[in-house]
Design a protein around this motif. Structure first.
Motif, PDB file in Angstrom:
ATOM      1  N   SER A 233       0.893  -1.074  -0.026  1.00  0.00           N
ATOM      2  CA  SER A 233      -0.029  -0.036  -0.041  1.00  0.00           C
ATOM      3  C   SER A 233       0.693   1.341  -0.054  1.00  0.00           C
ATOM      4  CB  SER A 233      -0.945  -0.111   1.198  1.00  0.00           C
ATOM      5  OG  SER A 233      -0.175  -0.081   2.576  1.00  0.00           O
ATOM      6  N   GLU A 236       3.027   3.917  -4.799  1.00  0.00           N
ATOM      7  CA  GLU A 236       2.271   4.422  -5.754  1.00  0.00           C
ATOM      8  C   GLU A 236       2.613   4.095  -7.140  1.00  0.00           C
ATOM      9  OE1 GLU A 236       2.742   8.462  -5.559  1.00  0.00           O
ATOM     10  OE2 GLU A 236       1.905   8.905  -3.510  1.00  0.00           O
ATOM     11  N   ALA A 283      -4.543   2.582  -7.332  1.00  0.00           N
ATOM     12  CA  ALA A 283      -4.451   2.506  -5.987  1.00  0.00           C
ATOM     13  C   ALA A 283      -4.241   1.185  -5.337  1.00  0.00           C
ATOM     14  CB  ALA A 283      -5.880   3.234  -5.373  1.00  0.00           C
ATOM     15  N   PRO A 284      -3.967   1.088  -4.083  1.00  0.00           N
ATOM     16  CA  PRO A 284      -3.638  -0.144  -3.523  1.00  0.00           C
ATOM     17  C   PRO A 284      -4.918  -0.875  -3.580  1.00  0.00           C
ATOM     18  CG  PRO A 284      -2.621   1.425  -2.153  1.00  0.00           C
ATOM     19  CD  PRO A 284      -3.334   2.101  -3.304  1.00  0.00           C
ATOM     20  N   SER A 285      -6.117  -0.381  -3.525  1.00  0.00           N
ATOM     21  CA  SER A 285      -7.545  -1.233  -3.316  1.00  0.00           C
ATOM     22  C   SER A 285      -7.656  -1.452  -4.442  1.00  0.00           C
ATOM     23  CB  SER A 285      -8.631  -0.302  -2.876  1.00  0.00           C
ATOM     24  OG  SER A 285      -8.818   0.907  -3.583  1.00  0.00           O
ATOM     25  N   ARG A 287      -5.645  -2.539  -7.000  1.00  0.00           N
ATOM     26  CA  ARG A 287      -4.402  -3.645  -7.740  1.00  0.00           C
ATOM     27  C   ARG A 287      -5.109  -5.212  -7.467  1.00  0.00           C
ATOM     28  NH1 ARG A 287       0.078  -0.537  -4.497  1.00  0.00           N
ATOM     29  NH2 ARG A 287       0.184   1.187  -5.834  1.00  0.00           N
ATOM     30  N   GLN A 288      -6.146  -5.148  -6.281  1.00  0.00           N
ATOM     31  CA  GLN A 288      -6.796  -6.713  -6.165  1.00  0.00           C
ATOM     32  C   GLN A 288      -7.880  -6.799  -7.038  1.00  0.00           C
ATOM     33  OE1 GLN A 288      -5.018  -8.541  -4.092  1.00  0.00           O
ATOM     34  NE2 GLN A 288      -4.007  -6.630  -3.596  1.00  0.00           N
TER      35      GLN A 288
END
Length: 348
Positions: A233, A236, A283-285, A287-288
């Protein structure tokens, strides 16, 4: 192998992927990025991306990008793939590779302004694949020409390259777009410059070779998606869109000018729409979930599954109509006669 990293502050890495002659798009991408004031603190590359990264690290300015563009525009396939009389031994199975790397080596030594990786103006990290383990290795110190030859050594085309006591081949095998390597080198912000076309479903052409290239393209896109999905997370990540023309082979150097211009225009428009740090950032969220460049892959797989299921239903229906079920006669045998006498236990 040691890694030359930047610590103590936020650092931006340009991450350049492999793709043969399609690497020309990265020249246009870098020009657009620099024109918009976007700079790199370090560069990481694999295969042809390592070559572009090495030239850029030597002179990370618009002038340096212009010099790299001039080299690309003069480049011919024979400057890289030189099939001499020794190549016949490879065809006959008496050697493990077809092409000599001598011309490519001279090309690198002629134009690179430094001799060792650690002497570049920007920290430079080159990714190659260990022949014995299949693991990606990060090369940050040592002869730059040897490192680039190793990172670009396509198996069967070129001989493995010895580096620091290991035998190395093309970095694209283990990590075509070395996102994780960039994080390992200290980057907290990634700007990824791929060569894989983001509109895969429109880039298909017929023929056995074209199908093989398309399959490899899908594999590379999936590999990149997996690496980005695994980022932490704190990192970037911005992926510059790659818009390659239809039907261009990674061994075709005749359309270099077009590729450079496409890379420049696509990147410029992407930045103007807020691509850097804007809505296009992963964004990290996110990427899933499915990144933008992975969606065409999923659409193709879903379409293929639906088509296969439809074909199976059609075949089953045709067979049912052609061969109706015949009546089945079941014969039951007479049950065996049981002994009605009670069982007597033997004394122990």
């Amino acid at each position: 192998m040691s890694v030359r990293a930047i610590s103590g502050r936020s650092s931006t890495a340009f991450v350049l992927g492999g793709g043969g002659s399609l690497g020309a798009v990265q020249v246009g991408m870098m020009r657009a990025l620099l024109e918009h004031g976007i700079r790199a603190d370090l560069v990481v590359g694999s295969s042809v991306g390592a070559v572009n990264a090495a030239y850029f690290a030597g002179n990370p300015t618009l002038e340096g990008v212009s010099e790299l563009e001039a080299i690309w525009l003069r480049l011919k396939r024979s400057d890289i793939l030189c099939l001499g009389w020794r190549g016949l031994f490879g065809i006959l199975g008496q050697r493990d590779h077809l092409f000599s790397s001598d011309r490519f080596s001279r090309l690198l030594e002629t134009h690179l302004p430094y001799r060792n990786l650690e002497d570049a103006a920007l920290p430079l990290h080159v990714v190659a694949t260990d022949v014995l383990t299949g693991e990606p290795l990060i090369l940050s110190h040592g002869p730059v020409t040897q490192a680039l030859l190793a990172s670009s050594a396509i198996p069967a085309a070129f001989a493995p390259v010895g580096f620091d006591g290991k035998l190395l081949v093309d970095g694209a095998l283990a990590s075509n777009t070395p996102v994780r390597a960039a994080v390992a080198c200290g980057a907290s912000r990634l700007i990824v410059l791929p060569t894989t076309c983001t509109r895969l479903e429109r880039n298909r052409s017929s023929g056995a070779l074209a199908s093989a290239v398309h399959a490899i393209t899908l594999l590379m896109a999936r590999q990149l998606a997996g690496e980005i999905a695994g980022l932490g997370s704190a990192v970037e990540c911005d992926v510059v869109p790659a818009d390659c023309p239809v039907g261009v082979s990674s061994f075709d150097f005749s359309r270099t000018s077009e590729l450079i211009e496409r890379g420049y225009q696509t990147t410029k428009q992407w930045i103007d729409r807020g691509g850097i740090g804007g809505a296009a950032r992963l964004a990290p969220s996110d990427r899933q979930q499915e990144p933008t460049f992975r969606q065409p892959l999923q659409r193709e797989l879903s379409s293929a599954r639906r088509n296969r299921a439809a074909r199976d239903r059609a075949v089953l229906l045709q067979r049912t109509r052609a061969a109706p079920l015949a009546p089945v006669t079941v014969t039951c045998s007479k049950p065996p006669k049981l002994d009605a006498r009670p069982a007597i236990s033997e004394p122990v």
